[in-house]
Design an enzyme around this catalytic site. Structure first.
Site, PDB file in Angstrom:
ATOM      1  N   THR A  94       0.828  -1.203   0.000  1.00 38.00           N
ATOM      2  CA  THR A  94       0.000   0.000   0.000  1.00 38.00           C
ATOM      3  C   THR A  94       0.863   1.254   0.000  1.00 38.00           C
ATOM      4  O   THR A  94       0.564   2.227  -0.701  1.00 38.00           O
ATOM      5  CB  THR A  94      -0.951   0.007   1.211  1.00 38.00           C
ATOM      6  OG1 THR A  94      -1.731  -1.188   1.184  1.00 38.00           O
ATOM      7  CG2 THR A  94      -1.879   1.202   1.189  1.00 38.00           C
ATOM      8  N   CYS A  95       1.936   1.240   0.766  1.00 42.36           N
ATOM      9  CA  CYS A  95       2.840   2.400   0.813  1.00 42.36           C
ATOM     10  C   CYS A  95       3.476   2.631  -0.559  1.00 42.36           C
ATOM     11  O   CYS A  95       3.527   3.758  -1.055  1.00 42.36           O
ATOM     12  CB  CYS A  95       3.916   2.203   1.868  1.00 42.36           C
ATOM     13  SG  CYS A  95       3.272   1.996   3.547  1.00 42.36           S
ATOM     14  N   ALA A  96       3.949   1.573  -1.170  1.00 46.58           N
ATOM     15  CA  ALA A  96       4.558   1.674  -2.496  1.00 46.58           C
ATOM     16  C   ALA A  96       3.553   2.204  -3.513  1.00 46.58           C
ATOM     17  O   ALA A  96       3.876   3.059  -4.342  1.00 46.58           O
ATOM     18  CB  ALA A  96       5.101   0.317  -2.928  1.00 46.58           C
ATOM     19  N   SER A 103       1.009   4.164  -2.944  1.00 43.66           N
ATOM     20  CA  SER A 103       0.747   5.590  -2.726  1.00 43.66           C
ATOM     21  C   SER A 103       1.846   6.445  -3.358  1.00 43.66           C
ATOM     22  O   SER A 103       1.566   7.504  -3.926  1.00 43.66           O
ATOM     23  CB  SER A 103       0.586   5.911  -1.236  1.00 43.66           C
ATOM     24  OG  SER A 103       1.816   5.885  -0.550  1.00 43.66           O
TER      25      SER A 103
END
Length: 168
Positions: free
Chosen positions: A59-61, A63
């Protein structure tokens, strides 16, 4: 303290995000070339703070990819992707992904950014890391939009962030 969830389990943060209309706290974060980036250096630009636990999670990647694609090409706008990842990991990720419209910044040295912005996890398995948040600042560093994502595994609201950049 914000009450959010990580995998459905409640976790807390160190405080509350700065409020809309407030001046964002100054920061000194480390770039991928190990130099220092200050918020005050960006005066005159709109700024997106895309904050997350670790670029090594899906999810971080995602974003970072989304903000690179959507906001990174907007005029007079700087997109800052902030985590406690080491600058080497951040550089490796952007290089592998071909991302050129975001500035990766690390709070690895002190964690002061997470404390000043009230978004550091104070318990749970991510204790000490940053919770997933987005802040939009105007050209004078005034907060115009905030989102503390309620479930850490969820993506932020990209469209609301972009609307805030456009003043909508």
């Amino acid at each position: 303290m914000a009450k959010i969830t990580l995998g459905g389990t409640p976790v807390e943060t160190s405080g509350q995000l700065p409020e809309i209309g407030e001046k964002a706290p100054e920061f000194h974060l480390t770039t991928t070339d190990l130099s220092t980036q200050k918020l005050s250096d960006l005066k005159g630009h709109k700024v997106v703070l895309n904050i997350f636990p670790s670029v090594d999670t899906g999810t971080c990647a995602q974003s970072v990819r989304e903000f690179n694609k959507k906001a990174g090409k907007m005029n007079n706008t700087k997109v800052l992707c902030i985590s406690r990842d080491l600058p080497f990991a951040q550089a490796r990720f952007c290089g592998a992904e071909g991302l050129e419209h975001v500035l990766m910044l690390s709070d690895f040295k002190t964690g002061d950014f997470g404390k000043a912005y009230g978004l550091e996890f104070t318990d749970g398995p991510f204790e000490g890391l940053h919770s997933r948040c987005v802040l939009v600042l105007d050209e004078n560093g005034i907060v115009t939009y905030t989102q503390q994502v309620k479930e850490v595994g969820d993506e932020p609201n990209y469209e609301a962030s972009l609307d805030a950049l456009l003043g909508e």
